[in-house]
Write an enzyme that holds these catalytic residues in place. Structure first.
Site, PDB file in Angstrom:
ATOM      1  N   TRP A 319       1.152  -1.253  -0.171  1.00 55.24           N
ATOM      2  CA  TRP A 319       0.193   0.039   0.579  1.00 55.24           C
ATOM      3  C   TRP A 319       0.759   1.285  -0.274  1.00 55.24           C
ATOM      4  CZ3 TRP A 319      -0.115   4.049   3.290  1.00 55.24           C
ATOM      5  CH2 TRP A 319      -1.307   5.243   3.360  1.00 55.24           C
ATOM      6  N   HIS A 320       2.085   1.379   0.991  1.00 57.26           N
ATOM      7  CA  HIS A 320       2.524   2.019   0.682  1.00 57.26           C
ATOM      8  C   HIS A 320       3.578   2.820  -0.392  1.00 57.26           C
ATOM      9  CE1 HIS A 320       2.869   1.201   4.860  1.00 57.26           C
ATOM     10  NE2 HIS A 320       3.278   2.795   5.082  1.00 57.26           N
ATOM     11  N   GLY A 321       3.668   1.659  -1.195  1.00 64.33           N
ATOM     12  CA  GLY A 321       4.272   1.886  -2.307  1.00 64.33           C
ATOM     13  C   GLY A 321       4.096   0.785  -3.487  1.00 64.33           C
TER      14      GLY A 321
END
Lengths: 470, 366
Positions: A319-321
């Site tokens: 989700w962060h990248g």
């Protein structure tokens, strides 16, 4: 429009004054318009995307609410899929294509698209999913008034970097007449000043040191040792993100809204499980409620629990990248959570729980948890696997103290923060300033905070908030 | 309806008052200026103020020569005075290393508040904008140089004198919050106050006498022959590695380079604005403003054309608003044996430059 710019505070001041001047209905409209203006300043093209995602989720909510049984299930599936397609296209399309191409030895250039990542897309879609699932679960009736829903999605203090707001927390606050009691004003100002200090003075001081280490460039003409670079990033990301959250919560409170806490001194956690109850709380509780529990949580036996932890944390990392490094970071935490769960159960089973929880061991567990969390930031921050491995190897070498002698700031910030947390461990000073101190004392405190900002902030560096890229 | 904002407004206003009051007492009053690190950029401005204040002589016709380190190394006040001992002129050196017109304007305002203290103001500036390769308007260091001199009323003019919006913001912040550009200085002061106290006291006692005793550097660059095709030295005999690198990187590489059009245009605006402001200060006071082209570098005499006034400077000269010594006044000093590095004159260059400057000014000034 970053929170640490004069432009933002002029914008915020105007919005606040207008809110005070308008009635409840108009305030709502004003906040939606202001939020879209705020978003348009980043990139006007994405206003359509924000509007489209809002409209789609609003309609999905009504659709789900009007259905029952399997039709309701189909509706929520479509709604979740639509949100994931939106997120997947903008954030992960090129990543998966490149990974696929690398796997089969193809050239990714002809397959990838030139996609610009819209600011805050991860937060917008997660809030959309939370809404449709809550409606599906009948925890919430679908919102009838589109303006209420538009405000929930777009409200500018949380729009671009969270915290991830839950519809059940936010929607009941919409439509109330604007009021700003004295304690709310004090609390909001305190959070804003605290957040600005964390960001401008602490995170911005640490960022160039961490950047120099991970970029392989000297800082102030000197090479940064691995442990200093990693420690600097570990502190930077905390002060940066929690500072952002403090400002967002403070602004929201001044506008009459309460956001739930997103950080609770996570680096003082005594275990990795507790760390995740204190770090980015809005994400970890989202993952728990909308992913871990639907996967079965810990109800399907120990083996499945460990697998669930790995899945949830791996996806949380992603989700962060769009990078395998984030997946590695997530899986690392999944493994740590599993290990902690396993060891804790073993300790409890053998009657060692009291020994493990002995107060004299708390500093040891805090230090160990901080160390493990900090090591975890290596894949998170390193540009690639090779740098991750090189950094981890460098961390195994004896620490070089020469850099710290010339640049003691990193240690001063680390130890100073720790000392502050110990001295004000129950936040009595902060709460006294907000709840009981004469207003003149509170104002004087704010003045001194202002001076501290003037003396210590690194505004000129123009370092964006870390979580804006997510 | 705004009653709901009364309390928060009161909090913010009082907090801002605390900040403003503290800044006024510590920074705007000039109190902290005394304690600046002497070796810092802001400290060099303070050093210039020290030197000018200590050497300006009431009752004499003081000629204030303002410039950067080229003037610091190149002008001997005592030799200049001796050269024109019959003319009643007294030379004052107002140099700040690395400074430019913008800084000089504020320096002049500080040391000469009514614009009548000096018999003449001499500015050691290039005579044409094309001699500057970078955008003068965007020199970020100027914010630090001027930290001890700027006032709240300077906010719009100083901030808007930068072309880059980011620097404009930074400049505005430095005036609104005067501790901002002095952050490092304050941190160093607070970490070792006794050491700073000693340094400042020492500077107060010794800076001016030491400078007045200074005769210039005795080293000289070797007279390297230049290859006309490459415009580089044919050999580097007698030059150590460090000096060779310095000359190559900071001198020969740029000797024949002209600035790009947008830089040239920006520098034209810069000269027009800041020189215009200086001239305006002295307009009607009877104090002449004189421009001089200091020796530019060790091989400029043989390798570069004679500097000629152009653009804004040319217009001001033509309009009679400023005086200027001819561009070739010092070009014969632009030889390696009068320099100790790529920019600065050595003792022999200093003596030659000082004597000629004093003579020419004596002849020029009414």
């Amino acid at each position: 429009m970053l929170f640490d710019t004069l432009a933002y505070w002029l914008f915020f001041g105007i919005v606040l004054v207008l809110c005070a001047a308008l009635n409840a209905g108009r305030t709502k409209r004003l906040l939606v318009v202001a939020s879209y203006v705020f978003y348009a300043v980043w990139d006007a093209r994405f206003v359509l995307l924000l509007g489209g995602a809002t409209l789609a989720n609003y309609l999905f909510g009504l659709w789900i609410d009007a259905r029952a049984g399997s039709a309701r299930r189909r509706a929520v599936t479509v709604a979740i899929a639509a949100n994931l397609v939106l997120l997947g296209f903008f954030k992960y399309f090129n990543f998966f294509i490149e990974s696929f191409a690398a796997l089969f030895g193809l050239s990714p250039d002809s397959l990838t698209l030139r996609i610009v990542l819209p600011v805050g897309i991860s937060f917008i879609t997660f809030e959309g999913i939370a809404y449709v699932v809550d409606v599906y679960r009948r925890d919430l009736r679908a919102v009838r008034h589109p303006l209420d829903f538009a405000l929930f999605v777009s409200f500018f203090p949380h729009l671009v970097a969270g915290p991830i707001i839950r519809p059940m927390d936010f929607l009941p606050q919409v439509g109330r007449p604007f009021s700003l009691p004295d304690d709310a004003a004090r609390w909001g100002l305190r959070e804003i000043l605290k957040g600005l200090f964390k960001k401008l003075a602490l995170a911005n001081y640490l960022a160039p040191i961490a950047d120099a280490y991970f970029g392989g460039t000297p800082y102030d003409g000197v090479a940064v040792p691995a442990w200093v670079g990693v420690l600097a990033f570990s502190l930077q990301i905390y002060f940066d993100f929690s500072g952002y959250t403090d400002i967002a919560r403070g602004c929201a409170r001044l506008l009459g809204f309460r956001f739930p806490p997103n950080f609770e001194r996570p680096y003082l956690a005594t275990s990795i499980t507790e760390f995740w109850r204190r770090w980015h709380i809005s994400l970890s509780t989202w993952l728990r409620d909308y992913l871990y529990i639907p996967l079965g949580g810990n109800r399907r036996g120990p083996g499945r629990t460990y697998v669930n932890l790995l899945i949830v944390m791996g996806l949380g990392g992603l989700w962060h990248g769009a990078s395998w490094n984030f997946v590695v970071w997530g899986l690392y935490h999944g493994v740590l959570l599993g290990m902690h769960r396993f060891l804790r159960r073993r300790a409890d089973a053998r009657g060692w729980g009291r020994i493990v929880d002995a107060p004299m061991l708390v500093p040891l567990w805090v230090a160990l948890t901080f160390l493990l969390a900090t090591i975890g930031w290596v894949p998170f921050r390193a540009p690639d696997f090779a740098s991750t491995v090189a950094t981890l190897k460098a961390l195994c070498a004896l620490p070089d103290l020469g850099f710290v002698a010339g640049h003691p700031g990193v240690l001063v910030i680390a130890l100073g923060s720790l000392a502050w947390c110990v001295l004000d461990r129950r936040r009595r000073l902060q709460d006294w300033l907000v709840e009981r101190a004469p207003w003149q004392v509170a104002a004087l405190g704010a003045g001194f905070a202002g001076l501290a900002l003037e003396f210590c902030s690194y505004v000129d560096l123009q370092i964006p908030f870390v979580y804006f890229q997510f | 309806m705004f009653r709901r904002l009364v309390f928060v407004t009161r909090l913010v206003v009082v907090a801002l008052l605390v900040v403003v009051l503290f800044d006024a007492l510590v920074f705007r009053s000039g109190f902290y200026r005394r304690w600046l690190e002497p070796g810092s950029v802001a400290g060099s401005t303070r050093n210039a103020l020290r030197l000018v204040e200590a050497t300006t002589m009431p009752g004499r016709r003081n000629v204030l020569v303002v410039g950067n380190s080229k003037i610091g190394e190149g002008l001997s006040m005592s030799l200049a005075d001796k050269t024109v001992s019959d003319g009643g002129l007294h030379f004052v050196n107002g140099f700040i290393p690395g400074s430019d017109l913008r800084i000089w304007y504020y320096l002049l305002r500080e040391v000469d508040p009514d614009a009548r203290r000096y018999g003449a103001i001499v500015l050691a500036t290039p005579l044409a904008a094309e001699e500057e390769l970078g955008k003068m308007a965007n020199r970020v260091a100027d914010i630090n140089y001027l930290a001890p001199l700027l006032r709240l009323s300077d906010l719009p003019s100083f901030a808007l004198s930068f072309d880059d919006p980011v620097l404009r913001n930074q400049a505005a912040r430095s005036i609104l919050f005067p501790a901002q550009p002095l952050r490092r200085d304050i941190a160093a002061f607070l970490s070792a106050p006794a050491q700073r106290y000693e340094k400042v006291r020492d500077q107060e006692r010794n800076y001016v006498p030491n400078y007045l005793r200074y005769l210039g550097r005795s080293e000289a660059l070797p007279d390297l022959p230049i290859d006309p095709s490459t415009r580089l030295p044919v050999h580097w005999n007698g030059v150590d590695e460090r000096m060779r690198r310095g000359l190559t990187e900071h001198y020969f590489r740029w000797l024949h380079v002209k600035p790009p059009e947008d830089t040239l245009a920006s520098n034209e605006r810069y000269y027009r604005y800041w020189l215009g402001r200086i001239v305006e200060r002295y307009q009607g006071t009877g104090v002449p403003v004189v421009l001089i082209a200091v020796p530019r570098g060790p091989w400029h005499g043989s390798e570069a054309p004679v500097p000629t006034p152009g653009g804004a400077i040319g217009e001001l000269i033509a309009a009679g608003k400023v005086l200027a010594l001819p561009g070739d006044t010092f070009t014969d000093i632009e030889q390696p044996h009068h320099f100790f590095d790529q920019e600065h004159m050595n003792r022999s260059g200093r003596e030659r430059f000082t004597v000629r400057l004093a003579q020419r000014l004596q002849a020029l000034l009414p």
